[in-house]
Design a protein around this motif. Structure first.
Motif, short mmCIF file in Angstrom:
data_model
loop_
_atom_site.label_atom_id
_atom_site.label_comp_id
_atom_site.label_asym_id
_atom_site.label_seq_id
_atom_site.Cartn_x
_atom_site.Cartn_y
_atom_site.Cartn_z
N TYR A 1 1.05 1.19 -4.36
CA TYR A 1 -0.33 1.55 -4.04
C TYR A 1 -1.35 0.73 -4.82
CZ TYR A 1 -0.56 4.14 -8.44
OH TYR A 1 -0.56 4.47 -9.78
N ARG A 2 -0.92 0.19 -5.97
CA ARG A 2 -1.84 -0.61 -6.78
C ARG A 2 -2.25 -1.90 -6.06
NH1 ARG A 2 1.50 -0.24 -12.53
NH2 ARG A 2 1.30 2.03 -12.83
N TYR A 3 -1.44 -2.30 -5.10
CA TYR A 3 -1.72 -3.54 -4.38
C TYR A 3 -2.43 -3.29 -3.04
CZ TYR A 3 1.54 -5.36 -7.80
OH TYR A 3 2.16 -5.69 -8.98
N LEU A 4 -2.63 -2.00 -2.69
CA LEU A 4 -3.23 -1.68 -1.40
C LEU A 4 -4.65 -2.23 -1.30
CD1 LEU A 4 -3.24 -0.25 1.33
CD2 LEU A 4 -4.02 1.82 0.14
N LYS A 5 -5.49 -1.92 -2.26
CA LYS A 5 -6.88 -2.36 -2.20
C LYS A 5 -6.99 -3.89 -2.21
CE LYS A 5 -8.77 1.70 -2.02
NZ LYS A 5 -9.43 2.16 -0.75
N GLN B 1 -6.05 -5.02 1.26
CA GLN B 1 -7.11 -4.68 2.22
C GLN B 1 -8.32 -5.60 2.04
OE1 GLN B 1 -7.63 -0.49 1.31
NE2 GLN B 1 -6.38 0.14 3.06
N GLN B 2 -8.67 -5.91 0.81
CA GLN B 2 -9.83 -6.76 0.58
C GLN B 2 -9.59 -8.17 1.08
OE1 GLN B 2 -12.87 -5.60 -0.61
NE2 GLN B 2 -13.47 -7.58 0.24
N TYR C 1 0.20 4.08 -0.37
CA TYR C 1 -1.20 4.16 0.06
C TYR C 1 -2.03 5.12 -0.79
CZ TYR C 1 1.11 2.11 4.13
OH TYR C 1 1.87 1.31 4.96
N VAL D 1 -10.43 1.72 6.80
CA VAL D 1 -11.44 0.97 6.06
C VAL D 1 -12.50 0.50 7.06
CG1 VAL D 1 -9.83 0.22 4.28
CG2 VAL D 1 -10.20 -1.23 6.29
#
Length: 811
Positions: free
Chosen positions: A81-85, A88-89, A431, A502
């Motif tokens: 989950y640490r890599y989700l943002k 997404q960015q 997530y 998002v």
């Protein structure tokens, strides 16, 4: 006309009808099976058998639907989950290449997942054969004549008959729907002429012995480096005369006239709890055989047929066109059909066979039908024989509701519900989201993690697609208790999807991220070929479907008002379907090129079928764009892909193109070599060729035939008769009885000269309004014969109020 001539015409017509019905219910061979694709499948939802019909050495391949290697595992990357943002960015910034690299490194399964479809000896596991039953005939000298091997899908029984040295031998095999055992009966036309050896064989992880008159095979499958599922198979023979003796690890039948074998396989897997148990499987296996032995063969078969037909006879299809030569084998019929020879019974046989396969591979309280349904001869089944959630498992159940097999969907819903606890852990790990998720692959051990490859394994709507079946089941049955039981599953899927939305910068739409469009590849303007994306069209269509269904269910159940209002507020903000510069439906958020324009998946038309947000009457521009998309994709592809396209064209009202795809699906295939471009079609035993065999094409094709003849969808679940009837002469007259429509309606219908002649409609579940597209010139009469709707001058959608269990007539 002379009375005798009239009698002859009536007799010939009657014979033709009888034969047409028989040829729509029978698969036939004039020789033993040389390979899997010529064997005849039998199943009762738990036990499976494949009959080869050998005259020297008979092989009956065995299956049990829970028999899997592997075991429970935690394949989640807890810190993903640490890599989700960041992922997404990167996608929001248009840096898909970097996003995909980051995802492939940190957002796939912790281990090797499904091992790219070769997981038989790993924790993920594989569906496996239970082994083989062999009958080695003693006297094999002399020419064999009058050979015939048939599968009667009306009675769920296989029969093999041949003559050697003046003796006619008969073998009858069925997987007993009542006693839950397999039965094999041998008989000879002369007394004492049955002489053969009975053996069980499994090349690995099993030991065969003879114990107290039973032929016994016990084993345990691997689970990575440990031990997994236990299983046992017992065979108990009985003869009317002659004798049975032990020879090593085999049983020998000598000088018998009839011989019956009762066979059962049990495992220590509990499908409801989805885990291994400590149950003693040997006593359980013996008990079923003992109960079966207590009944005569005639009584057993009658009870088997009665229980099977309580499902099969609910829905029947027949065409009144020309039949084929009764001496042709099914394989020969397929060949001639491709050459353009008339055979009206062949599509009806395919429809009936599809329903037969679903009845035979899906039973309440057990596992759902897998990629191979129930039938496999391998220890490493193709793609592990698992549950692919990016269309394949869902397609297995497409014909269930409409063809009156609604009760057989229970294993699908139980399996979906069982996925939720693991799916909640996966949602949190990847997530940091609420609700639950399942990606592309699943197994009896309830695997929900992403797959091992970013190019296909990150599609995040597998569980959500499963959840849409909950709402569909309610629409067909109006079962409020069912909806109440499974509403938390549907709500959990909506919670997850809401969590991964998002806002994209171009239109400020809400999109899911990251995901794939199943197994397909795009080309960005800078030339990057990738799969990882935000807001693929299919995901957004599924998102709308789940949100709408959850909101509607919450309203019906009078619960979760705040959440319902939140969902209805989000729905208009979701990225809509878009039409590209070529006039097609966009597959991705941007109008990117396809790396493979003829790709087998047409995922972005989920909204056309099985969902119904794209229709030729409510969304004409999108429907036209869907037609452009289908023409771009072409008519080639795998078996299941062709089956899906039948449903697409039927929804567009193009019966001729749907029929063209049905002929493509029925194209004879004799190779098992993997071919995902132009190899799809049908094997000699009517199994669908991916190739190799995948059963979803059979089920998708059955659903497609149904959609050509009757549809219920759109606002108010409008029922449409013959919406995609092709011009082919064999289809111009026929009958379809017991077909179901959304709203709880059951329909019988007849048509002549390409037009509806008469139909009856009843709702056994409730009193409710019915919306019907009534053809010009027809009327609706209530149960007392009173005309309540008249469409003598023009066609159109009409509404009539129906009372529960009251039969209304259209004619």
């Amino acid at each position: 006309m002379h009375k005798l001539s009239l009698f002859l015409l009536i007799y010939i017509a009657s014979f033709s009808v009888v034969y047409a019905q028989k040829s729509a219910l029978t698969i036939r061979f004039n020789q033993p099976a040389a390979r899997f694709e010529e064997s005849l499948p039998l199943g009762n939802g738990r036990l499976g058998a494949l009959v080869y019909g050998g005259t020297t050495k008979e092989r009956i391949a065995l299956n049990e639907i829970t028999l899997w290697s592997g075991g429970p595992q935690d394949a989640n990357r807890d810190s993903a989950y640490r890599y989700l943002k960041p992922i997404q960015q990167l996608l929001l910034d248009g840096k898909n290449k970097e996003a995909q690299a980051l995802l492939q490194k940190n957002f796939v399964s912790k281990d090797d997942g499904s091992h790219y479809g070769s997981a038989a000896n790993t924790l993920y596991g594989s569906y496996q054969t239970a082994g083989d039953l062999f009958i080695q005939w003693k006297d094999t000298l002399g020419r064999v004549s009058d050979y015939k091997r048939t599968l009667d899908v009306e009675k769920a029984v296989s029969e093999t008959q041949f003559t050697r040295k003046g003796v006619t031998y008969n073998e009858k095999v069925y997987t007993d729907f009542n006693a839950d055992v397999s039965r094999i009966q041998f008989s000879a036309s002369r007394k004492g002429r049955l002489n053969f050896t009975i053996s069980l064989f499994r090349k690995e992880n099993a030991l065969v012995t003879v114990q107290q008159g039973y032929l016994v095979m016990e084993g345990q499958l691997p689970a990575g480096s440990g031990k997994g599922m236990k299983f046992i198979t017992l065979v108990k023979p009985r003869v009317t005369d002659g004798r049975i003796r032990v020879e090593g690890n085999n049983l020998v039948v000598e000088n018998a006239t009839t011989c019956e074998l009762i066979l059962n396989t049990e495992t220590n897997y509990d499908p409801v709890q989805a885990k291994l148990t400590a149950a003693a499987i040997l006593p359980a296996c013996k008990l079923k055989i003992a109960k079966a032995l207590a009944k005569t063969e005639n009584r057993s078969f009658a009870e088997h047929v009665r229980k099977y037909q309580s499902l099969f006879n609910r829905c029947r299809l027949s065409f009144n066109g020309n039949s084929t030569d009764e001496n042709l084998t099914t394989d020969e019929r397929l060949e001639q059909y491709q050459k353009g020879k008339s055979d009206s019974a062949l599509p009806a046989l395919y429809f009936n066979f599809g329903r037969y396969l679903l009845i035979s591979s899906s039973r309440p309280g057990l596992m759902p039908a897998n990629l191979q349904g129930l039938w496999a001869t391998e220890y490493q089944t193709p793609w592990n024989g698992d549950y692919h959630l990016n269309i394949n498992l869902q397609m297995n159940y497409w014909p269930a509701e409409a063809t009156n097999l609604s009760s057989l969907t229970q294993p699908l819903f139980q399996f979906t519900k069982n996925l939720v606890p693991n799916g909640a852990k996966t949602a949190k790990a990847y997530y940091n989201a609420g609700g639950w998720v399942a990606h592309v692959i699943a197994n009896p051990w309830l695997y929900t993690s992403p797959g091992e490859g970013a190019e296909w394994g990150s599609t995040l709507t597998g569980g959500a697609w499963l959840s849409t079946h909950i709402w569909e089941h309610y629409l067909y049955t109006k079962d409020i208790n069912f909806l109440k039981k499974y509403y938390p599953v549907l709500k959990g899927s909506a919670l997850f999807l809401k969590s991964v939305l998002v806002e994209e910068p171009k239109h400020n739409w809400l999109v899911v991220s990251p995901s794939n469009s199943p197994e397909n590849t795009y080309i960005m303007p800078d030339g990057f070929k990738g799969q990882t994306a935000m807001g693929p069209t299919m995901d957004m269509q599924i998102c709308r479907s789940v949100f709408n269904a959850t909101a509607a269910a919450a309203k019906i159940l009078n619960t979760d008002a705040d959440f319902r209002n939140e969902l209805t507020g989000i729905i208009p903000k979701l990225a809509p379907n878009q039409i590209g510069t070529k006039g097609d439906v966009n597959e991705w958020l941007e109008d990117w090129k396809d790396a493979e324009p003829k790709h087998r998946h047409v995922s972005h038309l989920f909204g056309l079928y099985p969902y119904d947000e794209i229709t030729p009457w409510d969304t004409k521009e999108l429907a036209a764009a869907a037609g452009v998309t289908l023409n771009q994709r072409g008519d080639d592809g795998t078996g299941w892909s062709k089956a899906w396209k039948i449903n697409f064209w039927a929804r567009l009202g193009d019966g001729n193109h749907a029929f063209l795809l049905l002929k493509e699906l029925l194209k004879p295939v004799h190779s098992s070599v993997l071919n995902m471009s132009k190899g799809g079609g049908t094997y000699p035993n009517l199994f669908c060729a991916h190739p190799p065999f995948q059963i979803d094409g059979n089920f998708g094709g059955t659903a497609g035939i149904t959609e050509m003849l009757l549809q219920s969808h759109g606002k108010n679940n409008v029922i449409r008769f013959l919406p995609a009837l092709p011009d082919n002469k064999d289809w111009q007259a026929g009958s379809l009885n017991g077909v179901c429509a959304r709203g709880g309606f059951v329909i019988d219908m007849k048509w002549q000269n390409g037009a509806l002649e008469k139909a009856t409609i009843v709702n056994p579940v409730n009193s409710s309004p019915c919306f019907i597209f009534l053809p010009k010139g027809l009327r609706i009469l209530d149960a007392k014969g009173k005309v309540i709707v008249n469409a003598m001058n023009s066609s159109g959608v009409v509404k009539c109020s129906m009372l529960k269990n009251q039969k209304y007539t259209i004619g």
